[in-house]
Scaffold this motif. Structure first.
Motif, PDB file in Angstrom:
ATOM      1  N   CYS A   6      -3.266   6.472   0.462  1.00 37.86           N
ATOM      2  CA  CYS A   6      -3.690   6.355   1.867  1.00 37.86           C
ATOM      3  C   CYS A   6      -2.994   5.195   2.591  1.00 37.86           C
ATOM      4  CB  CYS A   6      -5.200   6.153   1.950  1.00 37.86           C
ATOM      5  SG  CYS A   6      -6.190   7.584   1.529  1.00 37.86           S
ATOM      6  N   ASP A   7      -2.132   4.493   1.881  1.00 39.62           N
ATOM      7  CA  ASP A   7      -1.468   3.320   2.448  1.00 39.62           C
ATOM      8  C   ASP A   7      -0.657   3.697   3.683  1.00 39.62           C
ATOM      9  OD1 ASP A   7      -0.149   0.930   2.917  1.00 39.62           O
ATOM     10  OD2 ASP A   7       0.449   0.637   0.836  1.00 39.62           O
ATOM     11  N   ALA A   8      -0.905   2.990   4.787  1.00 43.55           N
ATOM     12  CA  ALA A   8      -0.147   3.232   6.016  1.00 43.55           C
ATOM     13  C   ALA A   8       1.223   2.562   5.996  1.00 43.55           C
ATOM     14  CB  ALA A   8      -0.940   2.726   7.229  1.00 43.55           C
ATOM     15  N   GLY A   9       1.497   1.777   4.980  1.00 39.25           N
ATOM     16  CA  GLY A   9       2.812   1.144   4.856  1.00 39.25           C
ATOM     17  C   GLY A   9       2.840  -0.283   5.365  1.00 39.25           C
ATOM     18  N   ARG A  10       3.813  -1.003   4.881  1.00 38.89           N
ATOM     19  CA  ARG A  10       3.961  -2.416   5.246  1.00 38.89           C
ATOM     20  C   ARG A  10       4.238  -2.554   6.734  1.00 38.89           C
ATOM     21  NH1 ARG A  10       4.966  -6.676   1.918  1.00 38.89           N
ATOM     22  NH2 ARG A  10       5.217  -5.175   0.226  1.00 38.89           N
ATOM     23  N   ILE A  11       3.588  -3.514   7.372  1.00 37.36           N
ATOM     24  CA  ILE A  11       3.814  -3.745   8.791  1.00 37.36           C
ATOM     25  C   ILE A  11       5.065  -4.597   8.989  1.00 37.36           C
ATOM     26  CG2 ILE A  11       1.371  -3.502   9.354  1.00 37.36           C
ATOM     27  CD1 ILE A  11       1.149  -6.521   9.516  1.00 37.36           C
ATOM     28  N   LYS A  12       5.642  -4.508  10.155  1.00 38.48           N
ATOM     29  CA  LYS A  12       6.935  -5.153  10.429  1.00 38.48           C
ATOM     30  C   LYS A  12       6.882  -6.655  10.189  1.00 38.48           C
ATOM     31  CE  LYS A  12      10.592  -5.447  13.920  1.00 38.48           C
ATOM     32  NZ  LYS A  12      11.023  -5.002  15.268  1.00 38.48           N
ATOM     33  N   LYS A  13       5.808  -7.275  10.568  1.00 35.66           N
ATOM     34  CA  LYS A  13       5.670  -8.729  10.445  1.00 35.66           C
ATOM     35  C   LYS A  13       5.888  -9.200   9.012  1.00 35.66           C
ATOM     36  CE  LYS A  13       2.209 -12.405  11.037  1.00 35.66           C
ATOM     37  NZ  LYS A  13       0.804 -12.698  11.435  1.00 35.66           N
ATOM     38  N   HIS A  14       5.503  -8.382   8.058  1.00 41.39           N
ATOM     39  CA  HIS A  14       5.586  -8.773   6.650  1.00 41.39           C
ATOM     40  C   HIS A  14       6.635  -7.974   5.887  1.00 41.39           C
ATOM     41  CE1 HIS A  14       2.127 -11.440   6.860  1.00 41.39           C
ATOM     42  NE2 HIS A  14       1.496 -10.510   7.548  1.00 41.39           N
ATOM     43  N   GLY A  68       6.343  -2.895  -4.274  1.00 49.79           N
ATOM     44  CA  GLY A  68       6.216  -4.352  -4.314  1.00 49.79           C
ATOM     45  C   GLY A  68       4.748  -4.765  -4.297  1.00 49.79           C
ATOM     46  N   ASN A  69       4.458  -5.821  -3.546  1.00 49.43           N
ATOM     47  CA  ASN A  69       3.080  -6.334  -3.522  1.00 49.43           C
ATOM     48  C   ASN A  69       2.239  -5.599  -2.487  1.00 49.43           C
ATOM     49  OD1 ASN A  69       4.394  -7.406  -1.297  1.00 49.43           O
ATOM     50  ND2 ASN A  69       3.390  -9.399  -1.425  1.00 49.43           N
ATOM     51  N   SER A  70       2.314  -4.273  -2.494  1.00 42.79           N
ATOM     52  CA  SER A  70       1.520  -3.475  -1.568  1.00 42.79           C
ATOM     53  C   SER A  70       0.065  -3.439  -2.022  1.00 42.79           C
ATOM     54  CB  SER A  70       2.072  -2.051  -1.495  1.00 42.79           C
ATOM     55  OG  SER A  70       1.817  -1.360  -2.696  1.00 42.79           O
ATOM     56  N   ILE A  73     -10.527  -5.496  -1.684  1.00 39.06           N
ATOM     57  CA  ILE A  73      -9.956  -6.577  -0.865  1.00 39.06           C
ATOM     58  C   ILE A  73      -8.588  -6.154  -0.369  1.00 39.06           C
ATOM     59  CG2 ILE A  73      -9.152  -8.966  -0.899  1.00 39.06           C
ATOM     60  CD1 ILE A  73     -11.318  -9.533  -2.980  1.00 39.06           C
ATOM     61  N   ARG A  74      -8.368  -6.175   0.929  1.00 43.35           N
ATOM     62  CA  ARG A  74      -7.144  -5.675   1.538  1.00 43.35           C
ATOM     63  C   ARG A  74      -6.252  -6.838   2.001  1.00 43.35           C
ATOM     64  NH1 ARG A  74      -9.802  -1.936  -0.382  1.00 43.35           N
ATOM     65  NH2 ARG A  74     -10.487  -0.083   0.772  1.00 43.35           N
ATOM     66  N   PRO A  75      -5.016  -6.904   1.513  1.00 46.04           N
ATOM     67  CA  PRO A  75      -4.099  -7.960   1.954  1.00 46.04           C
ATOM     68  C   PRO A  75      -3.624  -7.707   3.375  1.00 46.04           C
ATOM     69  CG  PRO A  75      -2.962  -6.433   0.517  1.00 46.04           C
ATOM     70  CD  PRO A  75      -4.397  -6.018   0.523  1.00 46.04           C
ATOM     71  N   GLU A  76      -3.162  -8.760   4.020  1.00 50.99           N
ATOM     72  CA  GLU A  76      -2.820  -8.653   5.440  1.00 50.99           C
ATOM     73  C   GLU A  76      -1.475  -7.999   5.703  1.00 50.99           C
ATOM     74  OE1 GLU A  76      -0.678 -13.049   5.960  1.00 50.99           O
ATOM     75  OE2 GLU A  76      -2.434 -12.530   7.143  1.00 50.99           O
ATOM     76  N   GLN A  77      -0.614  -7.862   4.684  1.00 57.12           N
ATOM     77  CA  GLN A  77       0.730  -7.356   4.965  1.00 57.12           C
ATOM     78  C   GLN A  77       0.760  -5.863   5.259  1.00 57.12           C
ATOM     79  OE1 GLN A  77      -0.078  -8.894   2.063  1.00 57.12           O
ATOM     80  NE2 GLN A  77       0.946  -7.983   0.289  1.00 57.12           N
TER      81      GLN A  77
END
Length: 513
Positions: free
Chosen positions: A324-332, A344-346, A383-387
């Motif tokens: 269900c991961d929407a993918g890494r956001i541009k900022k990270h 990676g650290n997804s 727990i959801r990381p911010e990236q």
């Protein structure tokens, strides 16, 4: 507070409740070195020292020919992995982000080697050893080595050694903790690890639990005589008490749940649970708060459900995070993990690797540590990381991805799946592997395809670990759900393609592949 609760608080790392022995008493107990022995002595590895030294002292651009020469001379891949692990822990002992990832990839690379044909089996090990030595060289091969020789503590017969280890760990007394661990390993390595395991739940960083599991697993390569050396790396990860809110919460919640569900002295349950029950628990954990997820796992264990079944549900919740991961956001994003990537650290890879480590720790420790490990695993999963952005509502593959596929034979599906991987088509790769599983075709050809790219790609330092995690979770998950792990591996493999691992091409050239 009753006796059982007091004992449990000690066993899950609440040694701060014990009275401090004080520096004078600690010296009498042999837990601190004398002033005359304060200068650190180098850590040496006897007959292994030349090979370990080669891993530290050789410039990375000269390493591959030397390693291949060693292999031709009869050195085994396991011996190379052992030397790389000892070099890593002597230099870093967990005190370097990339150094930790190199150490954690070594045993997975050895497992990968065992799945490959003889002419290619050295590739995964060689590429990880290249990464390992390259980093050691960058950081100064012999400068600031973290591990030095230690004398085992003289453990008092009237004071539980496990309490001393937890107390030293909570106080951040690294030298004392190392000496206690060395002494414990002289008696029983498994008991020493069981005592160490009760310190792990004090913090839930993914690297902490993975380091503690891989340290144990690495004993298979380095041998029992070096067990204390690799377990000292885990000791370094378990020092002090984190003040992050998530860590403070689980330290408060865990003993309450253990007492509430009568897990302090309970034997491990044996009820496997029906498929529908496992799926419901997975969704409860996935959709709950950290505390709710921990409560759900504790309740299941208290009802006599087998730890393997509860672990399956936690693993499936992590799997849903990946799908269900929407993918890494541009900022990270970065060169190695671009926007939209899930490797990676997804959120999913980290959660699955952490749960895999907790489940493995649960399998080799006593009942209390088994219960604690799985409760903390459930807590950590939510727990959801911010990236990464919010989770998508439904997991890949979506119905529209499956509608595009024509029913084909196994060869055609695998060919299309490889094309999807090379195109970084995450939904396409997931859909094709999903369809392959629906047709009840044998899984080994799919693993072989994913293994090819787990070997060649860097995966932002996670390719080897996650491949091994997916293999283990597939093997320990019931047939109704196990293909979800291969679908997730296909998605992650498509995400990481296009970033070859340093050292891989040189290894293939030297091996004439």
């Amino acid at each position: 507070m009753n006796r059982d609760r007091r004992e449990f608080l000690a066993n899950v790392g609440k040694g701060m409740l014990l009275a401090s022995v004080g520096s004078g008493a600690a010296t009498q107990l042999g837990l601190t070195p004398s002033l005359a022995a304060m200068d650190p002595q180098p850590l040496l590895f006897g007959d292994r020292e030349p090979l370990v030294g080669l891993m530290q002292d050789t410039p990375a651009n000269k390493l591959m020919p030397l390693l291949i020469e060693k292999l031709k001379g009869g050195t085994t891949l396991q011996e190379l992995v052992a030397a790389g692990a000892l070099a890593n822990t002597r230099r870093f002992c967990g005190h370097d982000y990339e150094g930790h990832h190199c150490f954690a990839a070594l045993m997975p690379s050895l497992h990968m080697a065992r799945e490959l044909p003889e002419e290619r089996c050295a590739l995964p090990v060689l590429k990880v050893l290249y990464r390992n030595t390259d980093l050691i060289q960058q950081e100064g091969a012999r400068k600031n080595e973290i591990q030095h020789a230690v004398e085992p503590a003289i453990l008092p017969k009237d004071h539980p050694a496990g309490d001393l280890l937890r107390q030293a760990s909570l106080k951040g007394d690294v030298p004392g903790s190392e000496r206690i661990m060395a002494a414990l390993c002289q008696n029983s390595i498994r008991d020493a690890y069981n005592q160490l395991a009760s310190c792990i739940p004090n913090g839930i960083d993914v690297h902490r639990v993975v380091a503690c599991w891989r340290s144990w697993e690495t004993i298979d390569a380095v041998g029992k005589d070096q067990a204390a050396i690799v377990l000292r790396q885990a000791i370094h990860w378990c020092q002090g008490l984190s003040q992050e809110e998530k860590d403070k919460v689980i330290r408060a919640v865990l003993p309450k749940l253990m007492e509430q569900h009568k897990l302090l002295d309970r034997a491990l349950g044996t009820r496997k649970g029906e498929d529908a029950w496992v799926d419901r628990l997975a969704m409860t954990i996935y959709g709950g708060t950290p505390t709710q997820a921990a409560e759900a796992a504790a309740a299941a264990l208290g009802e006599g459900i087998a730890p393997e079944a509860v672990g399956e549900a936690i693993s499936l919740a992590c799997n849903r995070l990946t799908l269900c991961d929407a993918g890494r956001i541009k900022k990270h994003s970065s060169r190695w993990a671009p926007e939209g990537s899930v490797h990676g650290n997804s959120v999913g890879v980290h959660a699955t690797d952490a749960t895999n480590a907790w489940r493995n720790i649960a399998r080799v420790t006593d009942a209390r540590n088994t219960f604690a490990s799985l409760i903390v695993a459930a807590y950590q999963t939510t727990i959801r990381p911010e990236q990464h952005g919010p989770q998508n509502e439904e997991p890949l593959p979506l119905p529209e991805h499956l509608k595009k596929l024509e029913v084909k034979d196994a060869v055609a599906i695998l060919k299309d799946a490889e094309a999807a991987i090379k195109a970084n088509d995450q939904p396409g790769a997931a859909a094709l592997v999903h369809r392959y599983g629906e047709l009840k075709l044998p899984e080994r050809p799919v693993f072989d395809l994913m293994l090819r790219y787990a070997v060649s790609e860097d995966g932002s330092l996670h390719a080897e670990k996650y491949y091994r995690t997916a293999c283990e979770e597939f093997a320990t998950t019931r047939p109704a759900f196990r293909w979800r792990h291969l679908v997730a591996l296909a998605r992650v493999t498509a995400s990481e393609y296009g970033h070859p691992s340093p050292g891989y091409m040189e290894a293939t050239r030297l091996l004439k592949l």
